[in-house]
Design an enzyme around this catalytic site. Structure first.
Site, PDB file in Angstrom:
ATOM      1  CG  HIS A 297      -1.971  -0.966   0.931  1.00  0.00           C
ATOM      2  ND1 HIS A 297      -2.832  -1.716   2.019  1.00  0.00           N
ATOM      3  CD2 HIS A 297      -3.006  -1.060  -0.169  1.00  0.00           C
ATOM      4  CE1 HIS A 297      -3.949  -2.200   1.207  1.00  0.00           C
ATOM      5  NE2 HIS A 297      -3.731  -1.881   0.077  1.00  0.00           N
TER       6      HIS A 297
ATOM      7  NE  ARG B 212      -2.092 -10.650 -10.573  1.00  0.00           N
ATOM      8  CZ  ARG B 212      -1.047  -9.961 -11.368  1.00  0.00           C
ATOM      9  NH1 ARG B 212      -1.391  -8.543 -11.388  1.00  0.00           N
ATOM     10  NH2 ARG B 212      -0.058 -10.510 -11.808  1.00  0.00           N
TER      11      ARG B 212
ATOM     12  NE  ARG C  42      -5.762 -14.539 -12.521  1.00  0.00           N
ATOM     13  CZ  ARG C  42      -4.531 -14.266 -12.076  1.00  0.00           C
ATOM     14  NH1 ARG C  42      -3.545 -14.449 -12.903  1.00  0.00           N
ATOM     15  NH2 ARG C  42      -4.569 -13.728 -11.012  1.00  0.00           N
TER      16      ARG C  42
ATOM     17  CD  GLU D 125      -0.909 -18.589 -14.931  1.00  0.00           C
ATOM     18  OE1 GLU D 125      -0.316 -17.602 -14.602  1.00  0.00           O
ATOM     19  OE2 GLU D 125      -2.274 -18.693 -14.800  1.00  0.00           O
TER      20      GLU D 125
ATOM     21  CG  ASN E 182       4.458 -12.587 -13.047  1.00  0.00           C
ATOM     22  OD1 ASN E 182       5.111 -12.195 -13.787  1.00  0.00           O
ATOM     23  ND2 ASN E 182       3.103 -12.239 -12.630  1.00  0.00           N
TER      24      ASN E 182
ATOM     25  NE  ARG F  32       4.142 -15.762  -8.495  1.00  0.00           N
ATOM     26  CZ  ARG F  32       3.095 -15.234  -9.398  1.00  0.00           C
ATOM     27  NH1 ARG F  32       2.491 -16.126 -10.034  1.00  0.00           N
ATOM     28  NH2 ARG F  32       2.805 -14.308  -9.287  1.00  0.00           N
TER      29      ARG F  32
ATOM     30  CB  CYS G 253      -1.377 -10.173 -18.456  1.00  0.00           C
ATOM     31  SG  CYS G 253      -1.660 -11.894 -17.963  1.00  0.00           S
TER      32      CYS G 253
HETATM   33  C1  PEP Z   1       1.338 -14.644 -13.940  1.00  0.00           C
HETATM   34  O1  PEP Z   1       1.805 -15.709 -13.578  1.00  0.00           O
HETATM   35  O2  PEP Z   1       2.278 -14.066 -14.904  1.00  0.00           O
HETATM   36  C2  PEP Z   1       0.386 -13.700 -13.920  1.00  0.00           C
HETATM   37  C3  PEP Z   1      -0.091 -12.720 -14.551  1.00  0.00           C
HETATM   38  O3  PEP Z   1      -0.728 -14.225 -12.725  1.00  0.00           O
HETATM   39  P1  PEP Z   1      -0.172 -13.966 -11.233  1.00  0.00           P
HETATM   40  O4  PEP Z   1       1.153 -13.123 -11.270  1.00  0.00           O
HETATM   41  O5  PEP Z   1      -1.535 -13.427 -10.612  1.00  0.00           O
HETATM   42  O6  PEP Z   1      -0.125 -15.490 -10.991  1.00  0.00           O
HETATM   43 MG    MG Z   2      -0.268 -16.606 -12.612  1.00  0.00          MG
END
Ligand code: PEP
Ligand code: MG
Length: 550
Positions: free
Chosen positions: A180, A282, A318, A404, A427, A438, A475
């Site tokens: 934030h 999201r 999504r 992904e 990601n 991650r 994205c």
């Molecule tokens: C991703 O995995 O690149 C993505 C955009 O979704 P999130 O980061 O919400 O898992």
């Molecule tokens: Mg993702």
């Protein structure tokens, strides 16, 4: 890490955390019911004060403070506090333990959710201060000159009423680009640096300069250094602002630049930054910490607000991506040794038909062809086909899926056969391609979208989409890196979606290069064998980046 651009300088105001931890095992005298009432009343009062501050602040801060007020009265937390009091703990200790347990779960989940831990700490400290009859933690309201606010982390209640007249910059030890502190700093246009270890060791009152672009924090800088930094930042801002209008390369190849959002509070910033629609909503962030699934009406309201913010533009919503780094209480997880490889995203969504129907019906209820449904974590063509059929059965005309998981990229052609578009989540694609969690900083070097293997998977997907004549967006966070954005366009991405703050630099980077240059940069990156070399090779083909200071 710089999270809100610009140079801020002034005397340091170091925010102390003054609320003590109530002693372990502290008990109370008197009746349990009275102690429970005392705790509930304090939670209610703090919620009321946060709400009142929100009303006073308005705008984005209002949304955030109201969400925080809801957390203060979260039924799960209230029940936990009351049961700890039943077990003999005094109200302050019960509040401390209930909140700490919950905040540790949030902090452990990393990412956006992890960054909400500071919000809970703030509520906890306010409630405990109230129960002890102490002053609330707070800030000077009328400083002699704007100060650089230094803290371990900042809570929305601290920052909501601040303005550029009072504060020159924020520097925090914790937090990330989605904390934030970062969101509010960008909203009020104050430079901010987060994740700056040791910052609270800066002596109170000494002069500090913070560069919200590079993440540099200097203690007692020379006057001339301040002047140089300010003029460089002004020139950079002017250069970035010179690219306007829709996203396109220097030779006019259109690449719509879209926004990633997590809730209504982020819509204004996306519109202000010139987003051409929403590439990733999201939706799980709308319903954090909720024990019950959100109703169809409540969801439809949120989706309608997004459509109203972007009239005539595409909004990609999504479906719930619960599990692993995004735990959702109302989609409970089975005990799994590897949640990232478990029942998450679409897999979990399919197991809860009631929740799934409500979300798809909420999307259909908005009744717009511009509202597109997209499924996360699709591994196979069968899953993509199943999702497309589920959408059509609810009357949703357009359905897409995220790419992904490497299997979906490798067989993108099969996946594309049943859906209308794909969007690559780099990601998770990097996480799964390199087998690097991650959420684990120990393997973060592997968690890099510049890894040539990830670039290959993006190229494969984009080519399959081009052959199928269907859009392929990006994205993941990689689209927010101006150099990578050019490479992604060179690989064949048709749209790029990112947090609002990245739109101006990415727009300027594309505007400074032709499509042919982007393709050369993509080829150069893929011809290398390491992420570092790939990035350097791409940048060597993109001379405009240096001119823009990117
Ligand atoms: C991703 O995995 O690149 C993505 C955009 O979704 P999130 O980061 O919400 O898992
Ligand atoms: Mg993702």
């Amino acid at each position: 890490m710089g999270v809100s651009p610009g140079i801020g300088h002034g005397p340091a105001y170091v925010l102390a955390v003054s609320v003590p931890e109530p002693p372990e095992g502290a008990t109370y005298t008197g009746e349990a019911d009275q102690e429970k009432e005392r705790a509930t009343a304090a939670l209610r009062q703090v919620a009321g004060e946060l709400e009142a501050r929100g009303n006073q602040a308005g705008g984005e801060a209002e949304e955030i403070l109201k969400a925080q007020a809801l957390m203060a009265e979260d039924p799960g937390l209230v029940v936990k506090v009351r049961s700890l009091i039943d077990r003999g703990l005094a109200a302050p200790r019960a509040v401390f333990e209930a909140f700490t347990k919950y905040r540790d779960v949030l902090a452990g989940s990393g990412g956006y959710l992890g960054e909400r831990a500071a919000d809970l700490d703030d509520i906890r400290d306010r409630v405990i201060a109230l129960l002890y009859g102490q002053a609330m933690p707070g800030l000077p309201t009328a400083p002699a000159e704007p100060y650089v606010l230094v803290a371990r982390d900042l809570a929305p209640a601290d920052t909501a009423l601040l303005s550029r007249e009072q504060v020159a910059a924020f520097v925090t030890e914790e937090g990330g680009p989605t904390s934030h502190t970062a969101i509010l700093a960008r909203a009020i246009g104050v430079p901010a640096v987060v994740a700056c270890p040791g910052a609270t060791g800066i002596p109170h009152g000494v002069r500090v300069m913070a560069d919200g672009t590079s993440g540099d924090v200097r203690v007692e800088p020379a006057e001339s250094d301040v002047a140089d930094a300010v003029s460089a930042a002004t020139a950079r801002q002017a250069a970035l602002a010179s690219a306007r209008g829709p996203g396109r390369t220097a030779d006019g190849h259109l690449v719509p630049l879209l926004a990633n959002v997590g809730g209504p509070a982020e819509l204004d910033a996306a519109v202000a930054a010139g987003a051409e629609g929403i590439g990733l909503y999201r939706t799980e962030f709308l319903f954090l910490g909720r024990a019950e699934p959100p109703s169809e009406e409540e969801q439809a309201r949120a989706y309608r607000a997004a459509m109203e913010a972007f009239p005539g533009a595409k909004v990609i919503v999504r479906t719930l991506d619960g599990g692993a780094d995004k735990p959702l209480t109302f989609l409970p997880a089975p005990a799994e040794p590897n949640p990232a490889l478990g029942e998450r995203g679409l897999r979990r969504f399919r197991r809860f038909p009631g929740v799934m129907d409500a979300q798809l019906e909420a999307l259909a209820a908005v009744g717009s062809e511009d509202l597109l449904a997209m499924a996360p974590m699709v591994a196979t063509a069968e899953e993509a086909g199943w999702f497309a059929r589920a959408c059509r059965a609810k009357g949703l005309p357009v359905a897409g899926v995220m790419i992904e998981i490497p299997s979906a990229a490798l067989r993108a052609e099969d996946v594309l056969a049943s859906v209308d578009f794909v969007s690559i989540g780099t990601n998770d694609l990097a996480q799964y391609a390199l087998a690097a969690d991650r959420q684990l900083s120990a393997v973060s070097a592997l968690q890099d979208p510049w890894q040539p293997a990830v670039l290959d998977l993006v190229a494969m997907t984009a080519s399959a989409a081009a052959r199928a004549g269907k859009p392929c967006g990006i994205c993941g966070e990689s689209a927010a890196d101006p150099a990578m954005a050019c490479v992604l366009v060179g690989l064949g991405a048709s749209t790029l979606s990112m947090g609002a703050a990245a739109l101006a630099p990415v727009r300027a980077a594309l505007d400074a290069h032709t499509l042919a240059q982007c393709r050369l940069a993509a080829d150069a990156a893929r011809s290398r064998t390491t992420a570092t070399e790939a990035r350097a090779a791409a940048r060597a083909q993109l001379p405009g980046l240096g001119r823009l200071g990117l």
